[in-house]
Design a protein around this motif. Structure first.
Motif, short mmCIF file in Angstrom:
data_model
loop_
_atom_site.label_atom_id
_atom_site.label_comp_id
_atom_site.label_asym_id
_atom_site.label_seq_id
_atom_site.Cartn_x
_atom_site.Cartn_y
_atom_site.Cartn_z
N CYS A 19 -53.18 5.29 17.02
CA CYS A 19 -54.07 5.62 16.07
C CYS A 19 -53.50 5.17 14.81
O CYS A 19 -54.13 4.99 13.85
CB CYS A 19 -54.27 7.27 16.01
N LYS A 22 -54.00 1.63 13.64
CA LYS A 22 -55.48 1.26 13.45
C LYS A 22 -55.59 1.77 12.00
O LYS A 22 -56.33 0.94 11.58
CB LYS A 22 -56.39 1.99 14.44
N LEU A 61 -52.92 8.63 23.53
CA LEU A 61 -53.18 10.03 24.23
C LEU A 61 -54.38 9.87 24.94
O LEU A 61 -54.74 10.79 25.59
CB LEU A 61 -52.88 11.00 23.15
N CYS A 64 -58.36 8.79 21.19
CA CYS A 64 -59.05 7.72 20.49
C CYS A 64 -59.92 7.95 19.44
O CYS A 64 -61.10 7.49 19.34
CB CYS A 64 -59.28 6.55 21.24
S1 FES Z 1 -55.46 5.50 19.93
FE1 FES Z 1 -54.60 7.39 19.51
S2 FES Z 1 -55.34 8.64 21.11
FE2 FES Z 1 -55.84 6.77 21.72
#
Ligand code: FES
Length: 102
Positions: A19, A22, A61, A64
């Motif tokens: 996360c 990203k 986790l 996402c």
């Molecule tokens: S990318 Fe963070 S929970 Fe899946």
């Protein structure tokens, strides 16, 4: 048979690294720091097990969320947090019950 290693951690917080990647930053005063780094800085945490608490980046986790980071509070693992980009890191630290420096 198991060996134990002592740490100073009052709590462990798991932050999704994917996360964070990203978002390419998104937290801290300039909005450029990844969440785990911004949180460590806010709390003045030392590295590794010498710190007062642990902020650890982990693999995806499975939640996402878009424009947010999944965070697990080790002390309250039954409910995970979805932290939106640009969220106030000091507020998050308080919500996680992490020790703030004097
Ligand atoms: S990318 Fe963070 S929970 Fe899946």
């Amino acid at each position: 048979m198991t060996q134990h290693v002592r740490s100073n951690w009052a709590n462990a917080v798991l932050v999704c690294a994917k996360c964070s990647k990203k978002l390419d930053g998104g937290f801290g005063p300039k909005g450029k720091a990844p969440l785990a780094k911004a949180l460590r800085k806010e709390l003045g945490l030392k590295k590794g097990r010498k710190g007062a608490a642990g902020v650890v980046e982990v693999k995806c986790l499975g939640v996402c969320p878009r424009g947010a980071v999944t965070v697990v509070n080790g002390a309250q693992a039954r409910e995970w947090l979805i932290v939106p980009e640009g969220a106030d890191v000091a507020e998050l630290a308080a919500e996680l019950g992490l020790p703030t420096p004097e």
